[in-house]
Design an enzyme around this catalytic site. Structure first.
Site, mmCIF file in Angstrom:
data_model
loop_
_atom_site.group_PDB
_atom_site.id
_atom_site.type_symbol
_atom_site.label_atom_id
_atom_site.label_comp_id
_atom_site.label_asym_id
_atom_site.label_seq_id
_atom_site.Cartn_x
_atom_site.Cartn_y
_atom_site.Cartn_z
ATOM 1 N NE ARG A 91 -1.225 2.249 3.316
ATOM 2 C CZ ARG A 91 -0.811 3.521 3.219
ATOM 3 N NH1 ARG A 91 -1.382 4.357 2.384
ATOM 4 N NH2 ARG A 91 0.182 3.952 3.961
ATOM 5 C CG HIS A 96 4.112 7.162 -0.237
ATOM 6 N ND1 HIS A 96 3.574 8.405 -0.006
ATOM 7 C CD2 HIS A 96 3.701 6.377 0.791
ATOM 8 C CE1 HIS A 96 2.881 8.380 1.121
ATOM 9 N NE2 HIS A 96 2.932 7.161 1.617
#
Length: 132
Positions: A91, A96
């Site tokens: 995740r 990111h």
């Protein structure tokens, strides 16, 4: 009320997992949609983890610490904790874009989303038992 929140979150996880597993990453738009669904499903599972940590009377901290707390409380097994950690890392990588996201890891993760869902179900059942 709290039980309903757990069940709503579990339904959300199921919906996102179903979307992610039913759609191929055949173009950029679909890839982004699948990645978003994986990211959202994991985030909601981490919400369930945090809710359960709180319901156990523990202080809620970061996701990895919360997972460790559930392991220490014997709510989950080491293999389940490792699965949660791996998905949380994925995740983070999706959110990111760490190291130009390795799509082969995403493909592998797609094949194990049912395991993530089963852990989420287990957590909700544990919360239900706590509520009595």
């Amino acid at each position: 009320m709290r039980r309903r929140r757990y069940l709503e979150k579990l339904e959300w996880v199921e919906r996102e997992i179903n979307f992610a597993t039913e759609h191929a990453m055949s173009d950029e738009v679909r890839k982004r949609a699948v990645l978003y669904s994986i990211m959202t499903a994991v985030e909601v599972v981490m919400d369930i983890v945090a809710m359960l940590v709180k319901d156990l009377g523990k202080q809620v901290e970061d996701d990895y610490t919360n997972i460790s707390k559930l392991l220490e409380e014997c709510v989950i097994e080491e293999s389940e904790a490792e699965l949660l950690r791996r998905y949380n890392g994925l995740r983070n990588a999706i959110a990111h874009h760490y190291n130009h996201l390795d799509l082969s890891k995403v493909e592998r993760a797609l094949t194990q989303l049912d395991e993530l869902y089963e852990v989420a179900v287990k957590l909700v059942k544990t919360a239900d038992k706590l509520a009595g």
